[in-house]
Scaffold this active site. Structure first.
Site, PDB file in Angstrom:
ATOM      1  N   SER A 214       0.809  -1.209   0.000  1.00 16.76           N
ATOM      2  CA  SER A 214       0.000   0.000   0.000  1.00 16.76           C
ATOM      3  C   SER A 214       0.843   1.259   0.000  1.00 16.76           C
ATOM      4  CB  SER A 214      -0.973   0.069   1.183  1.00 16.76           C
ATOM      5  OG  SER A 214      -0.288   0.449   2.364  1.00 16.76           O
TER       6      SER A 214
ATOM      7  N   TYR B 119      -2.247   0.091  -3.593  1.00 18.76           N
ATOM      8  CA  TYR B 119      -3.558   0.631  -3.238  1.00 18.76           C
ATOM      9  C   TYR B 119      -3.387   1.726  -2.190  1.00 18.76           C
ATOM     10  CZ  TYR B 119      -3.034  -2.650   0.650  1.00 18.76           C
ATOM     11  OH  TYR B 119      -2.562  -3.343   1.729  1.00 18.76           O
TER      12      TYR B 119
END
Length: 89
Positions: free
Chosen positions: A7, A40
Site C-alpha cells: 500500500s 492501493y
C-alpha cells in the site's frame, strides 16, 4: 514500512481532493529514479503524509518526488467531457 503487506499511505485530505477512495488501485511513478509500480491507497490522518509500504518501499526513498495516478473506463461521450483532477504538493 518494509514489513507491511503493501500500500501507500496518503494524507486523507489529499485523497479527498484527488477523489481517490480507500483501497483504490493507484499507479506510482517515481520521478527521481524512474521506478513504476501499482498498489492501493490508504488514508492517514497525518498532514501531507505519503508513505510507501511493503516491497515497494524499496523503490521509493525519502524525499523522492512521485506521481500518483488512477484510471477509469469511460464511454466516448464521457471521455469527451472528462476533466482530470490534479493535486500538487
Amino acid at each position: 514500512d518494509l514489513h507491511y503487506e503493501g500500500s501507500i499511505f496518503i494524507d486523507k485530505e489529499i485523497l479527498k481532493q484527488a477523489n481517490i477512495s480507500h483501497y483504490e488501485k493507484v499507479e506510482i511513478y517515481n520521478i527521481n529514479n524512474g521506478n513504476r509500480f501499482s498498489t492501493y491507497a490508504v488514508p492517514v490522518e497525518q498532514k501531507d503524509a505519503c508513505y510507501v509500504n511493503g516491497a515497494a518501499a524499496r523503490l521509493v526513498y525519502k524525499g523522492d518526488l512521485i506521481i500518483v495516478c488512477t484510471f477509469a473506463n469511460y464511454t466516448k461521450e464521457e471521455a469527451e467531457n472528462h476533466q482530470p483532477i490534479v493535486v500538487l504538493r
